[in-house]
Scaffold this motif. Structure first.
Motif, PDB file in Angstrom:
ATOM      1  N   CYS A 162      69.516  30.612  72.151  1.00 42.43           N
ATOM      2  CA  CYS A 162      69.189  30.810  73.561  1.00 42.43           C
ATOM      3  C   CYS A 162      68.070  31.838  73.704  1.00 42.43           C
ATOM      4  O   CYS A 162      68.039  32.852  72.996  1.00 42.43           O
ATOM      5  CB  CYS A 162      70.420  31.301  74.333  1.00 42.43           C
ATOM      6  N   CYS A 163      67.169  31.570  74.648  1.00 44.84           N
ATOM      7  CA  CYS A 163      66.127  32.525  74.971  1.00 44.84           C
ATOM      8  C   CYS A 163      65.670  32.293  76.405  1.00 44.84           C
ATOM      9  O   CYS A 163      65.961  31.254  77.002  1.00 44.84           O
ATOM     10  CB  CYS A 163      64.955  32.425  74.001  1.00 44.84           C
ATOM     11  N   ARG A 164      64.945  33.255  76.953  1.00 43.44           N
ATOM     12  CA  ARG A 164      64.565  33.180  78.368  1.00 43.44           C
ATOM     13  C   ARG A 164      63.585  32.054  78.656  1.00 43.44           C
ATOM     14  O   ARG A 164      63.666  31.410  79.707  1.00 43.44           O
ATOM     15  CB  ARG A 164      63.960  34.504  78.823  1.00 43.44           C
ATOM     16  N   ASP A 165      62.656  31.813  77.741  1.00 43.57           N
ATOM     17  CA  ASP A 165      61.604  30.827  78.017  1.00 43.57           C
ATOM     18  C   ASP A 165      61.295  30.032  76.756  1.00 43.57           C
ATOM     19  O   ASP A 165      60.378  30.382  76.002  1.00 43.57           O
ATOM     20  CB  ASP A 165      60.347  31.532  78.524  1.00 43.57           C
ATOM     21  N   PRO A 166      62.035  28.949  76.512  1.00 51.53           N
ATOM     22  CA  PRO A 166      61.787  28.163  75.300  1.00 51.53           C
ATOM     23  C   PRO A 166      60.368  27.631  75.198  1.00 51.53           C
ATOM     24  O   PRO A 166      59.861  27.433  74.080  1.00 51.53           O
ATOM     25  CB  PRO A 166      62.802  27.014  75.419  1.00 51.53           C
ATOM     26  N   ASN A 180      65.575  21.099  61.109  1.00 47.97           N
ATOM     27  CA  ASN A 180      66.951  21.582  61.262  1.00 47.97           C
ATOM     28  C   ASN A 180      67.659  20.827  62.377  1.00 47.97           C
ATOM     29  O   ASN A 180      67.680  21.274  63.528  1.00 47.97           O
ATOM     30  CB  ASN A 180      66.950  23.085  61.558  1.00 47.97           C
ATOM     31  N   PRO A 181      68.263  19.684  62.051  1.00 53.09           N
ATOM     32  CA  PRO A 181      68.953  18.909  63.087  1.00 53.09           C
ATOM     33  C   PRO A 181      70.134  19.639  63.709  1.00 53.09           C
ATOM     34  O   PRO A 181      70.590  19.266  64.791  1.00 53.09           O
ATOM     35  CB  PRO A 181      69.407  17.651  62.342  1.00 53.09           C
ATOM     36  N   GLY A 182      70.618  20.694  63.050  1.00 57.01           N
ATOM     37  CA  GLY A 182      71.728  21.460  63.594  1.00 57.01           C
ATOM     38  C   GLY A 182      71.310  22.522  64.595  1.00 57.01           C
ATOM     39  O   GLY A 182      72.153  23.266  65.099  1.00 57.01           O
ATOM     40  N   LEU A 183      70.011  22.595  64.906  1.00 56.23           N
ATOM     41  CA  LEU A 183      69.501  23.595  65.850  1.00 56.23           C
ATOM     42  C   LEU A 183      69.321  22.982  67.233  1.00 56.23           C
ATOM     43  O   LEU A 183      68.678  21.942  67.382  1.00 56.23           O
ATOM     44  CB  LEU A 183      68.166  24.153  65.366  1.00 56.23           C
ATOM     45  N   GLU A 184      69.871  23.652  68.231  1.00 57.39           N
ATOM     46  CA  GLU A 184      69.638  23.295  69.631  1.00 57.39           C
ATOM     47  C   GLU A 184      69.142  24.542  70.356  1.00 57.39           C
ATOM     48  O   GLU A 184      69.695  25.628  70.173  1.00 57.39           O
ATOM     49  CB  GLU A 184      70.910  22.783  70.293  1.00 57.39           C
ATOM     50  N   VAL A 185      68.117  24.381  71.169  1.00 56.49           N
ATOM     51  CA  VAL A 185      67.519  25.498  71.893  1.00 56.49           C
ATOM     52  C   VAL A 185      67.785  25.333  73.380  1.00 56.49           C
ATOM     53  O   VAL A 185      67.534  24.259  73.941  1.00 56.49           O
ATOM     54  CB  VAL A 185      66.006  25.583  71.623  1.00 56.49           C
ATOM     55  N   TYR A 186      68.289  26.391  74.016  1.00 51.98           N
ATOM     56  CA  TYR A 186      68.618  26.362  75.434  1.00 51.98           C
ATOM     57  C   TYR A 186      67.955  27.523  76.150  1.00 51.98           C
ATOM     58  O   TYR A 186      67.837  28.624  75.594  1.00 51.98           O
ATOM     59  CB  TYR A 186      70.133  26.447  75.657  1.00 51.98           C
ATOM     60  N   GLN A 187      67.554  27.272  77.382  1.00 50.67           N
ATOM     61  CA  GLN A 187      67.031  28.330  78.231  1.00 50.67           C
ATOM     62  C   GLN A 187      68.184  29.167  78.763  1.00 50.67           C
ATOM     63  O   GLN A 187      69.156  28.629  79.302  1.00 50.67           O
ATOM     64  CB  GLN A 187      66.231  27.733  79.387  1.00 50.67           C
ATOM     65  N   LEU A 188      68.093  30.477  78.605  1.00 56.35           N
ATOM     66  CA  LEU A 188      69.118  31.369  79.151  1.00 56.35           C
ATOM     67  C   LEU A 188      68.534  32.755  79.350  1.00 56.35           C
ATOM     68  O   LEU A 188      68.110  33.408  78.394  1.00 56.35           O
ATOM     69  CB  LEU A 188      70.333  31.467  78.222  1.00 56.35           C
ATOM     70  N   ASP A 189      68.523  33.203  80.594  1.00 52.57           N
ATOM     71  CA  ASP A 189      68.315  34.606  80.919  1.00 52.57           C
ATOM     72  C   ASP A 189      69.708  35.204  81.015  1.00 52.57           C
ATOM     73  O   ASP A 189      70.505  34.800  81.868  1.00 52.57           O
ATOM     74  CB  ASP A 189      67.568  34.736  82.245  1.00 52.57           C
ATOM     75  N   VAL A 190      70.031  36.147  80.134  1.00 53.21           N
ATOM     76  CA  VAL A 190      71.410  36.637  80.054  1.00 53.21           C
ATOM     77  C   VAL A 190      71.866  37.355  81.317  1.00 53.21           C
ATOM     78  O   VAL A 190      73.070  37.583  81.499  1.00 53.21           O
ATOM     79  CB  VAL A 190      71.610  37.555  78.824  1.00 53.21           C
ATOM     80  N   THR A 191      70.933  37.716  82.205  1.00 56.80           N
ATOM     81  CA  THR A 191      71.323  38.352  83.467  1.00 56.80           C
ATOM     82  C   THR A 191      71.398  37.347  84.618  1.00 56.80           C
ATOM     83  O   THR A 191      71.681  37.736  85.751  1.00 56.80           O
ATOM     84  CB  THR A 191      70.354  39.481  83.842  1.00 56.80           C
ATOM     85  N   ASP A 192      71.162  36.088  84.343  1.00 58.07           N
ATOM     86  CA  ASP A 192      71.319  35.021  85.336  1.00 58.07           C
ATOM     87  C   ASP A 192      72.720  34.454  85.166  1.00 58.07           C
ATOM     88  O   ASP A 192      72.944  33.522  84.396  1.00 58.07           O
ATOM     89  CB  ASP A 192      70.254  33.943  85.125  1.00 58.07           C
ATOM     90  N   ALA A 240      66.978  34.534  70.738  1.00 59.00           N
ATOM     91  CA  ALA A 240      66.727  33.911  69.434  1.00 59.00           C
ATOM     92  C   ALA A 240      65.265  33.597  69.178  1.00 59.00           C
ATOM     93  O   ALA A 240      64.930  33.059  68.120  1.00 59.00           O
ATOM     94  CB  ALA A 240      67.538  32.616  69.327  1.00 59.00           C
ATOM     95  N   ASN A 241      64.390  33.920  70.096  1.00 57.40           N
ATOM     96  CA  ASN A 241      63.003  33.468  69.994  1.00 57.40           C
ATOM     97  C   ASN A 241      62.113  34.341  69.124  1.00 57.40           C
ATOM     98  O   ASN A 241      61.020  33.918  68.735  1.00 57.40           O
ATOM     99  CB  ASN A 241      62.377  33.367  71.388  1.00 57.40           C
TER     100      ASN A 241
END
Length: 229
Positions: free
Chosen positions: A31-35, A48-60, A9-10
């Motif tokens: 979600c993105c690898r390096d927020p 945007n209070p409805g936005l939450e950002v999380y770290q995620l490497d989809v291969t982890d 999403a970055n």
């Protein structure tokens, strides 16, 4: 509020989809690898209070399981598997880089299925939709130029994964589709793409808004046209 979870999403199409769904009143788990490096995405949080950002490497896959557990009480109406990887350019027959091919397959084919598996309980609760960003380059019938072995094979395999997903998830009333986003001006698509990210994102959202159970398991472009396998 309806809930979207999106990977990659970055930047590019993922960022444009995030912006569009937020503007349409959705809550978004982005979600993105390096927020810490995702300035454009993080900039959206203040308005945007409805936005939450999380770290995620989809291969982890351990990290994926941990995130799914953290969000286990979160209903997900729409999962967009957007994260992708093209691999090296100018790969020639006779000199296929095997480690890179494995990486492309891991990110483009295996990871979308693993992400879907991880969030199935949340999708079952809403009878939600799984959308995987594929490519017309994954169409076997439309391959008239050859080459691009790594990327083409990964997207063709993703299309096959989606067909099985659609069949297996139909008893849960979960729809699953693959979408060609167009040739978009992004880091992956390059500067000569035919459309910008906002046009692609709007087309994808319009398609998903109109999706019916009969559309599940199909391959569409961002304009809603069904594509050949």
């Amino acid at each position: 509020m309806p809930q979207l979870l999106i990977t990659g999403a970055n930047r590019g199409i993922g960022l444009a989809l995030t912006e569009l769904y937020l503007a349409s009143g959705w809550d978004v788990v982005a979600c993105c690898r390096d927020p810490s490096q995702a300035d454009d995405l993080l900039y959206l949080i203040s308005d945007n209070p409805g936005l939450e950002v999380y770290q995620l490497d989809v291969t982890d896959y351990d990290g994926l399981a941990a995130l799914a557990q953290e969000l286990d009480d979160r209903p997900i109406d729409l999962l967009i598997n957007n994260a992708g990887y093209y691999g090296p350019n100018a790969v020639l027959l006779g000199d296929i880089p095997m480690e890179e091919w494995r990486k492309v397959l891991e990110i483009n084919t295996i990871a979308p299925l693993k992400v879907t598996e991880a969030f199935l309980p949340q999708l079952r609760g809403t009878k939600g939709t799984v959308a995987c960003i594929s490519s017309k380059m994954g169409s076997i019938e439309e391959n008239h130029s050859g080459g691009s072995y790594l990327y083409r094979s990964s997207k063709a395999a993703l299309n096959a994964v989606n067909k099985s997903l659609a069949l297996d998830l139909s008893p849960d009333a979960i729809k699953a589709v693959v979408i060609h986003p167009g040739w978009v001006r992004t880091d992956m698509g390059g500067p000569h793409g035919l459309i910008d990210t906002a046009t692609s994102a709007q087309g994808i959202k319009t398609l998903l808004d109109r999706l019916t159970p009969q559309d599940s398991g199909k391959f569409f472009d961002y304009q809603g046209r069904q594509l050949a396998w």
